[in-house]
Scaffold this active site. Sequence first.
Site, PDB file in Angstrom:
ATOM      1  CB  VAL A 125      -8.260 -25.687  15.958  1.00 55.51           C
ATOM      2  CG1 VAL A 125      -9.721 -25.482  15.589  1.00 55.51           C
ATOM      3  CG2 VAL A 125      -8.115 -26.480  17.231  1.00 55.51           C
ATOM      4  CG  HIS A 126      -6.497 -25.223   9.729  1.00 54.76           C
ATOM      5  ND1 HIS A 126      -6.186 -26.532   9.944  1.00 54.76           N
ATOM      6  CD2 HIS A 126      -6.760 -25.120   8.402  1.00 54.76           C
ATOM      7  CE1 HIS A 126      -6.231 -27.199   8.807  1.00 54.76           C
ATOM      8  NE2 HIS A 126      -6.586 -26.374   7.850  1.00 54.76           N
TER       9      HIS A 126
END
Length: 353
Positions: A202-203
């Site tokens: 997740v980014h």
Amino acid sequence: MKVLTVVGARPQFIKAAPVSRAVRRTHEEVLVHTGQHYDEEMSDVFFDELGIPEPDDNLGVGSDDHGAQTAEMLVGLEGKIAEEDPDAVLVYGDTNSTLAAAVAASKMDPALAHVEAGLRSYNREMPEEINRVLTDHAADLLFAPSARAVENLRAEGVAGAVHGTGDVMYDAVLWARDRAADHSTVLDDLGLAAGEYVLATVHRAANTDDPDRLAAILDALAEDSREVVLPAHPRTVERMEEYGIYDDAETRLTLTDPVGYLDFVRLQDCAEVVATDSGGVQKEAFFLDTPCVTMREETEWRETVEAGWNTLVGADGDAIRRNLATAEVAPDKPRPYGDGNAAATIAGLLDDV
Ligand code: UD1
Ligand code: UDP
């Protein structure tokens, strides 16, 4: 001829690796790193393991707001292009490093060549969508990874020459898959059994910078019955700490630092399912025959969804849980991203400059 390649962020080191290898067979290449990513595990590790030379220069720009970061890169790159006087400037993808190089090069003599041209999410809230649209419209040579990307560019009437080349990330995965199987010890290091864990990343700003979305994603991942490994991007770690949810995530997930490319390819290859909001990871999962659950509302890699290998679930906890539990290998796999020779094709097309 002389090519000045600009990279700056993690996925660009990986995309540039096969192209640099091909370009250097027949052309002179100067590799410039903007310094957008700078942590050892976000940058140096890739040069060490991908067999590409160290950058000739690092502008050391680092992190900042979009305007300040892009502006500092633009000034630095304009100076580098003037100093090196290349025939072509080669840029990758859709980051602020891409945009800065595109703006600098398009107002100077060298031709601007864009690798991964024509991708569209049609979500103008994404900084990456703005970066890729502006870069495509500034470019002289556009290297599109799929037939849809070619169509998108033709529909927008871009001024430069459009070439369907296939996707350089497919070249990169083909180079890495067996090497990773032979050399990576990441499964043992993390105590993982092949086929029995979920790999997550997740980014994306839309997920990390919204406390509700980030918490919903991490909760849903943690509730999966399998072990969930999350090599966390520094941006995500910072936000988890800021929102006070880091300790909870660390307890419930297998949180690690970002890992090198061979380890990450191995982790994707052996995962039962991948959950991500990354652009590159959606495709790599597809190349490596691992089903993917994408925690976004839309994707620029729609072929993976149409083929049945990727499902869009946004940050909806129920949808993430349900699709993680049911994700499975699709019966067929088309090849929308070329045959794994995109880098050689691109190096050849640079001769036209
Ligand atoms: C950037 C790209 C994104 C790409 C991603 C790949 C833009 C607008 N976004 O997002 O398209 O998917 O790279 O990973 O260009 N940080 C560190 N160490 C580093 C790098 C970053 O701590 O080596 C932290 C900093 O707090 C920084 C934050 O991460 O402010 C975000 O970094 P930045 O490069 O601005 O954007 P990414 O989220 O990495
Ligand atoms: N990647 C990696 N280590 C990690 C996470 C990702 O080497 O811990 C690689 C991954 O294999 C892919 C690329 O980084 O090639 C994707 O980059 P990222 O998700 O940061 O950016 P995006 O593709 O979304 O722009």
